[in-house]
Design an enzyme around this catalytic site. Structure first.
Site, mmCIF file in Angstrom:
data_model
loop_
_atom_site.group_PDB
_atom_site.id
_atom_site.type_symbol
_atom_site.label_atom_id
_atom_site.label_comp_id
_atom_site.label_asym_id
_atom_site.label_seq_id
_atom_site.Cartn_x
_atom_site.Cartn_y
_atom_site.Cartn_z
ATOM 1 N N ASP A 103 35.648 50.406 40.808
ATOM 2 C CA ASP A 103 34.754 51.392 41.420
ATOM 3 C C ASP A 103 35.427 52.760 41.410
ATOM 4 O OD1 ASP A 103 33.038 49.318 41.985
ATOM 5 O OD2 ASP A 103 33.796 49.054 44.035
HETATM 6 N N1 URA Z 1 35.746 44.664 43.758
HETATM 7 C C1 URA Z 1 35.183 45.771 44.268
HETATM 8 O O1 URA Z 1 34.453 45.712 45.233
HETATM 9 N N2 URA Z 1 35.463 46.949 43.701
HETATM 10 C C2 URA Z 1 36.289 47.092 42.634
HETATM 11 O O2 URA Z 1 36.512 48.219 42.173
HETATM 12 C C3 URA Z 1 36.865 45.931 42.109
HETATM 13 C C4 URA Z 1 36.585 44.727 42.687
#
Ligand code: URA
Length: 239
Positions: A103
């Site tokens: 993310d």
């Molecule tokens: N899980 C998440 O919620 N975000 C990420 O960036 C990676 C795994």
């Protein structure tokens, strides 16, 4: 024929300005002759050395990045900065892409490569490559949460999660999460479903590949031979 500085920088080992400096210091040789200018043209099959060490112009490049907060795990975006913008131009032009997404606000280990086959093998659900995340949560995770993760959760929106690891740290406001899959926002959704929303998330490892703690956020380096070998061994040749 390609410019010497472009060829050397496309390995990911030096930036264009570092190559310029190496050439200026007489440390780069082309077929045994000291390179005169960073712009001189040479063919990829010519023998290049830096400080006497042969430089291997590999078919593929593998970069470990410590992804900073606020950068997209994408190859391009009209409005926002992507992790590729953190690389030098010759590397950007190789067509590297992130192996799996983090993310925008997640930090930590991100692998970038132009080796589509290895990326596919690493991401294939059958390969079962464990990803370990360090999460800071609002609240404290407890033994009930650990059990729920172990059993495999089904979230309210119907998302079925494979059994996952959860290890509370200190008072439980931080924890290690180990996933074998990588569904959209999965760590955040699983912890939110337990009433412990994630405040910060950082990926520490992917299979045998560990985030190099000496890399600052936004920093990157090519994988070592040992790291690449371990990654290749971690995923079957055919998935
Ligand atoms: N899980 C998440 O919620 N975000 C990420 O960036 C990676 C795994």
């Amino acid at each position: 024929m390609e410019r010497l500085d472009k060829l050397l920088a496309s390995t990911g080992r030096w930036s264009r300005s570092q190559v310029k400096e190496l050439v200026r210091q007489g440390r780069v040789r082309v077929d045994g002759r000291v390179a005169a200018r960073p712009e001189e043209k040479c063919a990829p099959e010519q023998e290049l050395t830096v400080d006497g060490e042969p430089v291997c112009l590999q078919k593929f490049v593998y970069i470990m990045m410590n992804k900073p907060d606020g950068w997209l795990s994408a190859t391009e975006d009209k409005r926002q900065q992507t992790v590729l913008d953190l690389l030098d131009k010759p590397l950007q032009r190789r067509g590297l892409f992130p192996v799996g997404r983090l993310d925008k606000d997640t930090t930590g280990l991100l692998l970038l490569t132009d080796d589509g086959e290895l990326a596919h093998r690493l991401l294939a659900p059958k390969s079962h490559v464990d990803k370990v995340y360090l999460a800071r949560v609002d609240g404290c995770v407890n033994e009930d949460d650990v059990k729920a993760f172990q059993e495999g959760m089904v979230l309210e929106d119907g998302l079925e999660c494979l059994p996952a690891g959860l290890e509370p740290l200190e008072d439980g406001s931080r924890c290690l999460v180990t996933l074998r899959e990588g569904k959209f926002h999965q760590v955040k959704r699983m912890l939110a479903a337990r009433g412990k929303p994630v405040l910060a998330l950082r990926r520490l490892s992917m299979g045998p590949l560990q985030l190099d703690r000496s890399l600052p956020e936004g920093g990157w380096r090519p994988l070592t031979e040992g790291e690449l070998q371990a990654l290749r061994e971690a995923v079957p040749a055919k998935v």
